[in-house]
Design an enzyme around this catalytic site. Sequence first.
Site, PDB file in Angstrom:
ATOM      1  N   GLU A  20       1.238 -11.637  10.019  1.00 29.62           N
ATOM      2  CA  GLU A  20       0.041 -12.034   9.259  1.00 29.62           C
ATOM      3  C   GLU A  20      -0.125 -13.545   9.260  1.00 29.62           C
ATOM      4  OE1 GLU A  20      -2.155  -9.705   6.253  1.00 29.62           O
ATOM      5  OE2 GLU A  20      -0.136  -9.170   5.564  1.00 29.62           O
ATOM      6  N   TYR A  27       3.713  -6.585  13.950  1.00 22.47           N
ATOM      7  CA  TYR A  27       2.995  -6.361  12.704  1.00 22.47           C
ATOM      8  C   TYR A  27       2.267  -5.027  12.865  1.00 22.47           C
ATOM      9  CZ  TYR A  27      -0.462  -6.862   8.977  1.00 22.47           C
ATOM     10  OH  TYR A  27      -1.258  -6.650   7.868  1.00 22.47           O
ATOM     11  N   ASP A  83       6.967  -6.678   9.947  1.00 20.18           N
ATOM     12  CA  ASP A  83       6.370  -5.818   8.935  1.00 20.18           C
ATOM     13  C   ASP A  83       6.008  -4.513   9.641  1.00 20.18           C
ATOM     14  OD1 ASP A  83       4.822  -4.464   7.116  1.00 20.18           O
ATOM     15  OD2 ASP A  83       3.391  -6.092   6.767  1.00 20.18           O
ATOM     16  N   ASN A 109       5.382  -1.692   8.117  1.00 21.25           N
ATOM     17  CA  ASN A 109       4.431  -0.957   7.292  1.00 21.25           C
ATOM     18  C   ASN A 109       4.827   0.493   7.054  1.00 21.25           C
ATOM     19  OD1 ASN A 109       2.212  -2.108   5.915  1.00 21.25           O
ATOM     20  ND2 ASN A 109       1.305  -2.744   7.857  1.00 21.25           N
ATOM     21  N   ASP A 114       3.203 -11.848  -0.466  1.00 20.35           N
ATOM     22  CA  ASP A 114       3.598 -10.633  -1.173  1.00 20.35           C
ATOM     23  C   ASP A 114       4.781  -9.966  -0.473  1.00 20.35           C
ATOM     24  OD1 ASP A 114       2.031 -10.048   1.013  1.00 20.35           O
ATOM     25  OD2 ASP A 114       0.818  -8.515   0.033  1.00 20.35           O
TER      26      ASP A 114
END
Length: 371
Positions: free
Chosen positions: A88, A190, A229, A231, A349
């Site tokens: 990101e 990502y 990440d 996810n 975050d």
Amino acid sequence: MKRFFQPVPKDGSPAKKRPTGAAAASDCVDGPAATAASAGGGEGAPCEEPRRFVTWNANSLLLRMKSDWSAFSQFVARLDPDVICIQEVRMPAAGSKGGPKNPSELKDDTSSSREEKQTVLRALSSSPFKDYRVWWSLSESKYAGTAVFVKKKFEPKKVSFNLDRRSSKHEADGRVIIVEFESLLLLNTYAPNNGWKEEENSFQRRRKWDKRMLEFVQQVDKPLIWCGDLNVSHDEIDVSHPDFFSSAKLNGYIPPNKEDCGQPGFTLAERQRFGNLLSQGKLVDAYRYLHKEKDMECGFSWSGNPIGKYRGKRMRIDYFIVSERLKDRIDSCKMHGHGIELEGFYGSDHCPVSLELSKEAVEASELKSSV
């Protein structure tokens, strides 16, 4: 992982031309990487391989550089990683509006984009980041994107940007960077968010991604370190409140298939595909390999907004996944954030996650391969 309580902004902006100089963080290559010496480094032994890694979803690298960079810089200086993988990035790729884009370079064709680029270059020209080379894979707008920072003393054999390693193109939205070293392969990804609704095509997008990831890990020809990440939270131990995440809905919508119900990243379908990917790819979750018990304080990498219904709700979706033949070399794998107030998250975050391979094991592997 994008925030569920706040949409990811997109500005649709295009891109740029790259300046020269050692501070140009966009010193990117397709195919064989330039030597560290030609990039301004050149102090390492040819066979030296990285052992210390950090992955971090910055949730906009530019915003972090403007507000939290000093603290993150101190963290990096203290940990001294050989490689830093970022997700990101949210910096648009170079190229004029409506024209072709260069995902390896930062946009600088408008006054605002030039100013933003200078912010990035200043941040990366100061310690400790001046000791790293940087590769970008960027989206067309301020969305997604990845970066890899590699200490200049290390010499990658090749850097590529597509799960099809024969392709010179970047993955859509800049979701992949692959760095090949002499004895290992580093994959920074990502993963696309699963989304909430079948009819929005996000479920299909994530299924296609998982299928391509499975094909990739089954074909790698070197020990793999896969980070980023991803996810997905694999098991109930990987989320703070399993019942909350299993029953989560968006505006009361319930997908037609039970396995697609729940929080994106914690649906049964995603978790099963991830488990299959690990087993078929002969891969090990480095953190869970060392940490068998649930840790409510330091065992999660993503945390919900401290205000609202996601307060205190946390997930482990940022990983280091390694080939089984590397598992005995895992010296440590840590989450560097803790608590529901996002301490150690540096404004994101997500908190940084680190992996360290034992020096002795790496040297032994190199010795064995040379016999």
